[in-house]
Design an enzyme around this catalytic site. Structure first.
Site, short mmCIF file in Angstrom:
data_model
loop_
_atom_site.label_atom_id
_atom_site.label_comp_id
_atom_site.label_asym_id
_atom_site.label_seq_id
_atom_site.Cartn_x
_atom_site.Cartn_y
_atom_site.Cartn_z
N GLY A 28 -11.53 2.72 4.75
CA GLY A 28 -10.65 1.90 3.93
C GLY A 28 -9.79 2.70 2.96
O GLY A 28 -9.96 3.92 2.80
N HIS A 29 -8.93 2.00 2.28
CA HIS A 29 -8.00 2.65 1.35
C HIS A 29 -8.72 3.29 0.17
O HIS A 29 -9.67 2.74 -0.36
CB HIS A 29 -6.89 1.72 0.86
CG HIS A 29 -7.29 0.39 0.35
ND1 HIS A 29 -6.38 -0.57 -0.01
CD2 HIS A 29 -8.50 -0.17 0.15
CE1 HIS A 29 -7.00 -1.63 -0.41
NE2 HIS A 29 -8.29 -1.42 -0.33
N ASN A 30 -8.23 4.46 -0.22
CA ASN A 30 -8.73 5.18 -1.39
C ASN A 30 -10.15 5.71 -1.25
O ASN A 30 -10.74 6.17 -2.22
CB ASN A 30 -8.61 4.32 -2.66
CG ASN A 30 -7.16 4.04 -3.03
OD1 ASN A 30 -6.53 3.15 -2.50
ND2 ASN A 30 -6.63 4.86 -3.92
N SER A 72 -12.23 2.52 -1.74
CA SER A 72 -12.52 3.23 -2.98
C SER A 72 -13.93 3.82 -3.05
O SER A 72 -14.32 4.32 -4.10
CB SER A 72 -12.29 2.33 -4.20
OG SER A 72 -10.96 1.88 -4.21
N GLN A 99 0.88 -1.17 0.00
CA GLN A 99 0.00 0.00 0.00
C GLN A 99 0.91 1.22 0.00
O GLN A 99 1.46 1.59 1.03
CB GLN A 99 -0.92 -0.04 1.22
CG GLN A 99 -1.71 -1.35 1.32
CD GLN A 99 -2.84 -1.45 0.29
OE1 GLN A 99 -3.70 -0.57 0.20
NE2 GLN A 99 -2.82 -2.50 -0.52
#
Lengths: 351, 351, 351
Positions: free
Chosen positions: C238-240, C258, C197
């Site tokens: 979460g990521h993004n 996302s 990441q």
């Protein structure tokens, strides 16, 4: 870092199609990739995106070769993409050595100064063992007699209680707590007499645990996270739980005491398992499910209380139709009343 | 530690049946117990397990005396088991004293060096008070004017904000946050103007709080956790909440602002209470329930939105039958249509 | 602090009605307020409480003027109340300066000693930048190349990973983790190959994040929390993920990778959003909802899976009636059978 596509082919064990001399300096997703970038496509249904991308090269799987772009054909493009990311963005833990501002009890065993990274503000308790290659970030607490095996990385403010065992290459993200007391009280709701939690947590090799997740120590014996398990953030794992190899637990899941989860299981976000049940290998539990009893291997379940996924879909479809069903039933009731009245009228007329 | 069964009988206030001279060196669950172990049985339905166990002695309740094993008859075998665990596995906090590597502001009041355990890496703020018997693990932060009363244990990386009050014998597990700002904003979704949170958190005696749980300070006044309450990991308690004595809150529960929970209440895992409601004494809330309004004392509820537990069971049973109900209704509709047609045909025939 | 109502009128931009010389020493809720206190009323439906209160003065909105009490008429009484709280209870961070017991890597850039507050036990990594007015409490960890902009406050034991960006006046409560790895693995459930990441987290100005909340760094690119967003405790992002300006996220919410949340959105407690969806501006999501697909701007939704709020209300009403519906249907079935039999009998009789 800059590499030719040829060099990457060697590192990622792939086959070049197109210009192997093209220079790659970065790794990006297919939507954002530009000249100089390597990207990937995992799913043939996105083939169109390959035509549109400006990436200098694309990781693809066998059978996707003839696309008029520079390709690197590999067995698993997503895995190769991950490896490429690690190549171009190696994580840098800053230094090797033991900070004089860390506190390490005398009876602890720590691999030589040149072999570990221990930041200022770390505390390592009596008789703990820190093996070679370990990285301990600031604020990490290691209780007495705990073991942190080779190449484990513990990010900032992780707490590992006494006697817990952390395997090789384990990653514990910031704020993780391993080995807090399980939740055990006699006479609950009345006196709440604490039952001492004298077991441990054992985390096997290659496990990763997300930020602020908590894993309780066993009442007696061990709470056991087996090899290769990946746990997301803010997950709760109760005392004496066992998680089988390579299972995946998404964020905010809760698992109550003594439940056994098989291998390769997927637990969706915010799902929950009650205590003392068994989840078979390769079970998939949808996000937000509430699992209240054993699940045989291979099943896919959803809902709270959980059902087989197909049943859940059918039930949910019905629930959406409920207002309509209720309307239909009211109308039916009326029609039946009319029928009854008509027959009654006939009876009374005597025909 | 090794004790004879006779010695244990004195310590646990029980009566020996069988060989009081047998030596006990360990405490285990009934399934795992071996020679030299003490185990227990809380429920007469597990009597069969007593015959199978190799344990050297078993804690039982009165009325279970004649079983041909060495027994220790006590009022509450599970409570006695807990005490035995504490005897054989005393928790060891490592040392008594104040580490020179702890930071204690000059205006703080700390019980004498021989009476507290303050690890390296602890910070104690201005005018804070740390009473005798307290244990503060590495990374603990005590804000200014906070009070940590006698014999409280704060594990690694606990944060107690300014002016909060922690009672006697309280246990705060690693990563607990006490006294963070409540979630209060004017013009929400537009400007989100912060409303300062100027109250405190008061935690009374004998409370235990699980790892990474968060308890917000009151907007004005106090958030109040009363005596003997036990809170599991990753629980969220909002500003101005009151939790009554001896209540039990299982992991990942969320309680919104200003809600009042009675005494002896049990809140199942992942359940949630909206703000500004009252939960009566001895209420039981099933896991994953969503409670949206007051609950009178003694009720058992389940579901989201919650219902009395019986209603919930009935409703859930119906939900499982929904696909079948829908099928039945379609068939009924057809049959009624046929009936209508038949009557219509008769009408038209004129009979 | 003591002020006359006249002085407060100047500070809070209001108009006095009644005795402007009355002295105010404290700020309290309307129920608890006594002589010497300022209180407020935001909603005209609580006008009765004004008559009952012993408060020396009350903040009210225009149009509520003639009540026979000392009033301070302001545009928004709740906002003015918040400002008054800040006036009477200013938060005190203890000192200005850099503790010699903090560890600051040489290559880090820190605003001058007179302009920041850095407590003992803080760690600031290589090339990190700490701007003027920042407050870093004990146990804060700042990774290399991270930026903490002007006047940000990071409470105890906050962890900010490498390269993350924290905006001006941001407040991160104790135990917050910013920048832990997103949850990305290839061959899930089999080999769980980690996808590095390599992105960051960017938190814009005026964001507040609650205790023990976790915000993952992007796989590539950034996870982005925009200006003025307020996030409660124990939330997982979460990521993004992107959260639009001034949105409000209540405690224990989970947002998967996302997903894009618009501006002014409200996400109720324990609700969850799956990954890769878009939530329109000013959407409201009820507590405990499970959102599985895009929501257009302005919608209000509830339930899991989510529905428009009205549909959810109708459906829930039906679910409560299910046992009754089932009963009615059984009765209907019987009545139709009787009708059929009666018609059949007539047919057989030949009439």
């Amino acid at each position: 870092v800059q590499k030719t596509l040829h060099e990457l082919a060697v590192l990622l064990k792939g086959k070049v199609i197109g210009d192997g001399a093209v220079i790659i300096g970065r790794v990006r997703g297919i939507e954002e990739a530009e000249k100089g970038d390597l990207t990937f496509i995992a799913n043939p249904k996105y083939l169109k995106k390959i035509k549109a991308t400006s990436a200098s090269a694309i990781l693809v799987s066998p059978g996707m070769e003839s696309l008029g772009k520079n390709l690197l054909v590999v067995d698993d493009p997503y895995v190769a993409f991950g490896r490429a990311l690690a190549l171009f963005h190696p994580e840098d833990h800053g230094f090797t050595g033991i900070s004089p501002l860390a506190v390490i009890e005398k009876s602890a065993t720590v691999a030589g100064d040149g072999n570990v990274t221990i930041y200022p503000g770390v505390y390592v308790g009596r008789h703990a063992r820190i093996e070679r290659g370990v990285v301990l970030y600031p604020g990490v607490y290691i209780g007495h007699n705990a073991v942190i095996a080779e190449d484990a990385i513990l990010y900032a403010n992780v707490s590992v209680y006494r006697r817990c065992l952390i395997g090789r290459r384990v990653i514990l993200h910031a704020g993780v707590v391993v080995g807090s007391d399980g939740f055990g009280f006699a006479r609950p709701g009345q006196e709440n007499v604490k039952i001492p939690q004298v077991g441990i947590v054992q985390i096997d090799d290659d496990v990763e645990v997300g930020a602020n997740t908590t894993i309780d120590r066993a009442a007696i014996g061990r709470t056991w996270i087996q090899r290769g398990v990946k746990i997301d953030n803010l997950v709760q794992i109760g005392h004496n739980v066992i998680i089988g190899e390579y299972s995946i637990i998404v964020s905010q899941v809760g698992i109550s005491g003594s439940t056994k989860v098989g291998k390769g299981v997927m637990l969706g976000g915010q799902s929950a398992l009650v205590g003392h049940i068994q989840i078979g290998d390769y079970v998939m539990v949808a996000a937000r499910s509430g699992v209240h009893k054993d699940i045989p291997p291979g099943q896919v379940v959803a809902g709270s209380p959980h059902k087989p996924h197909r049943d859940w879909l059918r039930t949910e479809a019905c629930i959406s139709k409920l207002p309509e069903m209720r309307h239909t039933m009211t109308a039916l009731l009326k029609r039946v009343k009319i029928l009854e009245a008509r027959l009654q009228a006939r009876d009374e007329k005597g025909d």
